[in-house]
Design a protein around this motif. Structure first.
Motif, mmCIF file in Angstrom:
data_model
loop_
_atom_site.group_PDB
_atom_site.id
_atom_site.type_symbol
_atom_site.label_atom_id
_atom_site.label_comp_id
_atom_site.label_asym_id
_atom_site.label_seq_id
_atom_site.Cartn_x
_atom_site.Cartn_y
_atom_site.Cartn_z
ATOM 1 N N ARG A 110 -9.147 -4.471 -43.583
ATOM 2 C CA ARG A 110 -9.126 -5.937 -43.556
ATOM 3 C C ARG A 110 -8.878 -6.464 -42.151
ATOM 4 N NH1 ARG A 110 -5.907 -5.292 -48.235
ATOM 5 N NH2 ARG A 110 -4.049 -5.898 -47.045
ATOM 6 N N ALA A 111 -8.104 -5.715 -41.377
ATOM 7 C CA ALA A 111 -7.757 -6.187 -40.039
ATOM 8 C C ALA A 111 -8.968 -6.310 -39.120
ATOM 9 C CB ALA A 111 -6.725 -5.252 -39.405
ATOM 10 N N TYR A 112 -10.044 -5.593 -39.427
ATOM 11 C CA TYR A 112 -11.260 -5.724 -38.624
ATOM 12 C C TYR A 112 -11.913 -7.094 -38.818
ATOM 13 C CZ TYR A 112 -11.665 -0.849 -37.072
ATOM 14 O OH TYR A 112 -11.481 0.360 -36.449
ATOM 15 N N GLY A 113 -11.635 -7.729 -39.937
ATOM 16 C CA GLY A 113 -12.197 -9.041 -40.184
ATOM 17 C C GLY A 113 -13.706 -9.026 -40.234
ATOM 18 N N VAL A 114 -14.336 -9.988 -39.511
ATOM 19 C CA VAL A 114 -15.791 -10.135 -39.567
ATOM 20 C C VAL A 114 -16.528 -9.017 -38.853
ATOM 21 C CG1 VAL A 114 -15.669 -12.632 -39.764
ATOM 22 C CG2 VAL A 114 -15.785 -11.577 -37.491
#
Length: 531
Positions: A110-114
């Protein structure tokens, strides 16, 4: 997010705001237009997702640069499975389960985001129960196949060699200093290998990503995706060694360690050889005198600091065996003669004792605590072993008159060569192209070399010159931009792994790497060299 993990809390709290707040990847690298173009993706790229700050930051930045160049879809291979626990029993297996793997890895994804649009596949998953059950029954046959083998082990699954990965995973996650092919845990690893190979084949055959980025290539979860990707013609880059920034792998060379085979030939084609050797000598002497040279800038302290250790009088003319960390992955280089370090040291001791060769053992200076138990096991197995302290410098050993050094693949070989001491190795190690280290390809050759340890393959002067050639090619060769990129990568590695760095210091090291023009050119190279 798991409350018990301070590291994951930190990652989610700090790096989870990636990239805007901390500048990990400038927002100009991608914008709303890039995201909108996801429906017209032109390429797919795949990265390995591991719970490691260094690779989270590095792969994230490369993904951001990728999206800046072309509309692309980035997918992550979630490798946590066997690596979820060290040890055996139901608690360890619970930690290796699909549920636990999802729980611990999701914050990182999730921390990678887009920047990352989806999961390629998970090594630990309950999505294929029928196939997993079938693989469990197959694992017994393959396990028995391993048990019937003698000598160097080999096991192919889906045309992918996995025996070396099995051994490394066993040593690390059992944990054990010695590979026991009859252990039921080996069948557990074979089962995981079957699942990993199956999923990797299915993914890479269908997705055909432009490239796959991985950290290391040892252990099942690192090695299998890399090897399967290569088998499907996918370009694979590894960032698992500090000798270079990124290594393009091949079917013939799928190891993350640098390829040193061409050092001699390349050097002999260079001009100004004397000046280059002088530069190497100056740096190497800094190391040997107790300083930190460019090649060892990542070390906390010099391995050649002043020592008050008194050398044994009978060291003159003796062999010194340089031990490795028994729990480290031995298969980081190809053509390894022994399956593990325990087998290697037992074979070495027994040959030297049989022929009456005097020898000493030197423990690895950075071995893990468990290795202390292995050293005690050695003392109980072989009586009257002689030891030199781990902190003893090689200059002391050479001055005391040691005749030869023995290692599997340690970089100690070129240091000894400069000090006028030859060595013996038994893998395609960093010095295998040089004459100062005799390298065995079989156990028979290795035994013969041990028995003739006092032979000097070349003169002291030639050894010193070859040692300097190796040092120059390994540490100083290259243009200014590539050397600066490598050093910036080392600095980031240190900030993430060696120092008690603050969040600001980690970010500062990361920005220093990604702002280099050579970093942009490296990403350009990814595009140019990918399939």
């Amino acid at each position: 997010m798991p409350k018990s993990s301070g590291l994951l809390k930190k990652i989610r709290k700090v790096l989870g705001r990636y990239p805007d707040e901390y500048g990990v990847a400038p927002t100009s690298f991608y914008d709303g237009t890039d995201i909108a173009r996801a429906s017209t993706v032109s390429v797919v790229v795949t990265i390995q997702s591991v719970p490691d700050k260094l690779y989270f930051l590095l792969f994230g930045a490369i993904c951001a640069q990728t999206k800046r160049r072309a509309p692309s879809r980035v997918e992550a291979v979630i490798v946590r499975a066997v690596s979820g626990a060290v040890g055996m029993g139901w608690i360890a297996e619970l930690k290796r389960s699909a549920c636990a793997a999802w729980f611990w890895t999701s914050p990182w994804v999730r921390a990678y985001g887009v920047l990352v649009q989806g999961v390629a596949y998970r090594c630990a998953t309950w999505m294929h129960p029928v196939q997993d059950l079938s693989d469990w029954f197959k694992s017994k046959h393959l396990w028995q196949q391993l048990q019937r083998q003698g000598g160097t082990l080999s096991l192919k699954i889906g045309n992918i060699e996995v025996a070396d990965l099995l051994v490394d995973s066993y040593l690390r996650f059992k944990p054990s200093p010695e590979f026991d092919v009859d252990d039921i845990f080996v069948r557990r690893l074979v089962w995981q290998a079957l699942r990993d190979v199956r999923q990797a084949h299915a993914y890479f055959a269908k997705a055909k990503p432009r490239w796959y980025l991985t950290s290391y290539t040892t252990y099942l979860e690192h090695g299998i995706p890399a090897r399967v990707a290569l088998a499907h013609g996918v370009t694979v880059w590894s960032f698992g060694n500090l000798s270079q920034f990124g290594k393009k792998l091949s079917v013939e060379d799928s190891f993350h360690t640098a390829d040193f085979g061409g050092y001699r030939q390349v050097f002999e084609k260079l001009d100004c050889k004397s000046e280059r050797l002088d530069a190497a000598r100056e740096q190497l002497l800094i190391r040997l005198s107790g300083g930190i040279d460019a090649a060892t800038s990542y070390m906390r302290q010099s391995a050649y600091g002043q020592s008050s250790v008194e050398m044994p009088r009978d060291l003159d003319g003796a062999v010194v065996i340089f031990l490795h960390d028994f729990y480290d992955s031995p298969h980081v280089y190809p053509a390894l003669v022994f399956d593990d370090f325990w087998c290697w040291i037992c074979f070495t001791i027994e040959v030297l004792q049989k022929v009456g060769v005097p020898f000493y053992l030197k423990p690895h200076p950075n071995q893990i605590t468990l290795s202390d138990q292995v050293l005690e096991r050695l003392r109980q197995k072989y009586f009257n072993l002689k030891w030199v302290p781990a902190g003893t410098s090689n200059t002391q050993l050479a001055a005391a008159g040691m005749a030869c050094g023995v290692t599997v693949y340690g970089t100690v070989a070129h240091e000894l060569a400069y000090l006028g001491v030859p060595s013996i190795g038994c893998a395609r190690h960093p010095h295998h192209a040089f004459d100062f280290c005799r390298t065995a390809a079989t156990r028979e050759e290795y035994q013969e070399m041990l028995e003739t340890y006092s032979e000097r393959p070349i003169s002291k002067e030639v050894m010193q010159r070859q040692a300097l050639i190796f040092y120059y090619m390994h540490n100083l060769f290259g243009d200014g931009d590539s050397l600066a990129l490598k050093q910036a990568f080392v600095e980031l590695w240190m900030a993430c792994n060696m120092r008690k760095s603050s969040e600001a210091e980690v970010m500062s090291s990361f920005k220093a790497l990604t702002k280099l023009p050579a970093f942009d050119r490296f990403v350009d190279r990814l595009w140019e060299t990918s399939c």
